[in-house]
Design a protein around this motif. Structure first.
Motif, PDB file in Angstrom:
ATOM      1  N   LYS A 191       0.841  -1.190   0.000  1.00 12.17           N
ATOM      2  CA  LYS A 191       0.000   0.000   0.000  1.00 12.17           C
ATOM      3  C   LYS A 191       0.882   1.247   0.000  1.00 12.17           C
ATOM      4  CE  LYS A 191      -3.852  -2.012   2.560  1.00 12.17           C
ATOM      5  NZ  LYS A 191      -4.737  -1.815   3.711  1.00 12.17           N
TER       6      LYS A 191
ATOM      7  N   TYR B 238      -2.095  12.098   2.208  1.00 13.15           N
ATOM      8  CA  TYR B 238      -3.170  11.924   3.189  1.00 13.15           C
ATOM      9  C   TYR B 238      -3.173  13.072   4.185  1.00 13.15           C
ATOM     10  CZ  TYR B 238      -5.839  10.008   7.065  1.00 13.15           C
ATOM     11  OH  TYR B 238      -6.748   9.819   8.066  1.00 13.15           O
TER      12      TYR B 238
ATOM     13  N   CYS C  16     -12.628  10.304   3.221  1.00 12.84           N
ATOM     14  CA  CYS C  16     -12.385   8.856   3.105  1.00 12.84           C
ATOM     15  C   CYS C  16     -13.677   8.052   3.227  1.00 12.84           C
ATOM     16  CB  CYS C  16     -11.387   8.410   4.162  1.00 12.84           C
ATOM     17  SG  CYS C  16      -9.729   9.079   3.910  1.00 12.84           S
TER      18      CYS C  16
ATOM     19  N   CYS D 287     -15.243   7.445  -0.049  1.00 17.34           N
ATOM     20  CA  CYS D 287     -14.330   6.903  -1.060  1.00 17.34           C
ATOM     21  C   CYS D 287     -14.567   5.407  -1.205  1.00 17.34           C
ATOM     22  CB  CYS D 287     -12.886   7.168  -0.650  1.00 17.34           C
ATOM     23  SG  CYS D 287     -11.658   6.495  -1.793  1.00 17.34           S
TER      24      CYS D 287
ATOM     25  N   GLN E 129     -12.491   3.162  -1.802  1.00 16.74           N
ATOM     26  CA  GLN E 129     -11.356   2.378  -1.313  1.00 16.74           C
ATOM     27  C   GLN E 129     -11.309   2.298   0.215  1.00 16.74           C
ATOM     28  OE1 GLN E 129      -7.932   3.152  -4.300  1.00 16.74           O
ATOM     29  NE2 GLN E 129      -9.068   5.066  -4.106  1.00 16.74           N
ATOM     30  N   PHE E 130     -12.194   3.013   0.876  1.00 16.60           N
ATOM     31  CA  PHE E 130     -12.227   3.041   2.343  1.00 16.60           C
ATOM     32  C   PHE E 130     -12.855   1.772   2.883  1.00 16.60           C
ATOM     33  CE2 PHE E 130     -14.401   4.304   6.341  1.00 16.60           C
ATOM     34  CZ  PHE E 130     -13.269   4.597   7.089  1.00 16.60           C
TER      35      PHE E 130
ATOM     36  N   SER F 234      -9.559   1.648   7.722  1.00 12.81           N
ATOM     37  CA  SER F 234      -8.598   1.081   6.778  1.00 12.81           C
ATOM     38  C   SER F 234      -8.888   1.560   5.360  1.00 12.81           C
ATOM     39  CB  SER F 234      -8.645  -0.442   6.798  1.00 12.81           C
ATOM     40  OG  SER F 234      -8.223  -0.939   8.032  1.00 12.81           O
ATOM     41  N   CYS F 235      -7.929   1.280   4.474  1.00 11.05           N
ATOM     42  CA  CYS F 235      -8.053   1.655   3.072  1.00 11.05           C
ATOM     43  C   CYS F 235      -7.372   0.569   2.239  1.00 11.05           C
ATOM     44  CB  CYS F 235      -7.379   3.008   2.836  1.00 11.05           C
ATOM     45  SG  CYS F 235      -7.411   3.554   1.119  1.00 11.05           S
ATOM     46  N   THR F 236      -7.879   0.337   1.030  1.00 12.03           N
ATOM     47  CA  THR F 236      -7.284  -0.684   0.176  1.00 12.03           C
ATOM     48  C   THR F 236      -5.993  -0.210  -0.470  1.00 12.03           C
ATOM     49  OG1 THR F 236      -8.606  -0.004  -1.713  1.00 12.03           O
ATOM     50  CG2 THR F 236      -9.496  -1.767  -0.344  1.00 12.03           C
TER      51      THR F 236
ATOM     52  N   SER G 144      -2.865   2.007   6.862  1.00 10.65           N
ATOM     53  CA  SER G 144      -3.724   2.359   7.985  1.00 10.65           C
ATOM     54  C   SER G 144      -2.890   2.959   9.110  1.00 10.65           C
ATOM     55  CB  SER G 144      -4.436   1.113   8.496  1.00 10.65           C
ATOM     56  OG  SER G 144      -5.256   0.598   7.474  1.00 10.65           O
TER      57      SER G 144
ATOM     58  N   ILE H 240      -6.650   5.030   9.003  1.00 10.10           N
ATOM     59  CA  ILE H 240      -7.264   6.074   8.196  1.00 10.10           C
ATOM     60  C   ILE H 240      -8.441   6.658   8.967  1.00 10.10           C
ATOM     61  CG2 ILE H 240      -8.533   6.524   6.043  1.00 10.10           C
ATOM     62  CD1 ILE H 240      -5.604   5.853   5.563  1.00 10.10           C
TER      63      ILE H 240
ATOM     64  N   TYR I 238      -8.312   9.592  -3.815  1.00 13.99           N
ATOM     65  CA  TYR I 238      -9.765   9.561  -3.578  1.00 13.99           C
ATOM     66  C   TYR I 238     -10.505   9.132  -4.850  1.00 13.99           C
ATOM     67  CZ  TYR I 238     -14.500  11.224  -2.704  1.00 13.99           C
ATOM     68  OH  TYR I 238     -15.843  11.312  -2.568  1.00 13.99           O
TER      69      TYR I 238
END
Length: 94
Positions: free
Chosen positions: A44, A52, A62, A65, A67-68, A73-75, A79, A81, A90
């Motif tokens: 990541k 960020y 986020c 988004c 991806q959130f 967490s985020c893909t 983290s 996030i 985004y």
């Protein structure tokens, strides 16, 4: 060709082509498996590299988004996030 001909010529054209086809098929399967594994291990982006920040930007956050991953967490970004945070990666949820 009959069986006797193949026995006297252990390396026939047919046998060579068949072995080559098996080798190509096996290589393709290994390549697909390796690609899937490397995609799962992909690193990541750091929060710094993604730009960020802990606050939203022009109504983008986020939590909106795609991806959130709740709760924090985020893909694509490391983290933790904040759901009210924002980064350059985004992508608005559909």
């Amino acid at each position: 060709m009959n069986d006797k001909t193949e026995e006297t010529h252990p390396l026939s054209r047919r046998r060579l082509l068949r072995s080559g086809a098996y080798a190509v098929g096996a290589a393709a399967i290994v390549g697909i498996a390796a690609t899937g594994a490397s995609a799962q291990v992909a690193k990541k982006a750091s929060q710094r590299d993604a730009g960020y920040q802990e606050s939203p930007n022009a109504g983008k956050s986020c939590s909106s988004c795609r991806q959130f991953l709740p709760p924090s967490s985020c893909t694509t970004v490391e983290s933790p996030i904040n759901p009210n945070g924002y980064c350059r990666l985004y992508a608005k949820k559909a």
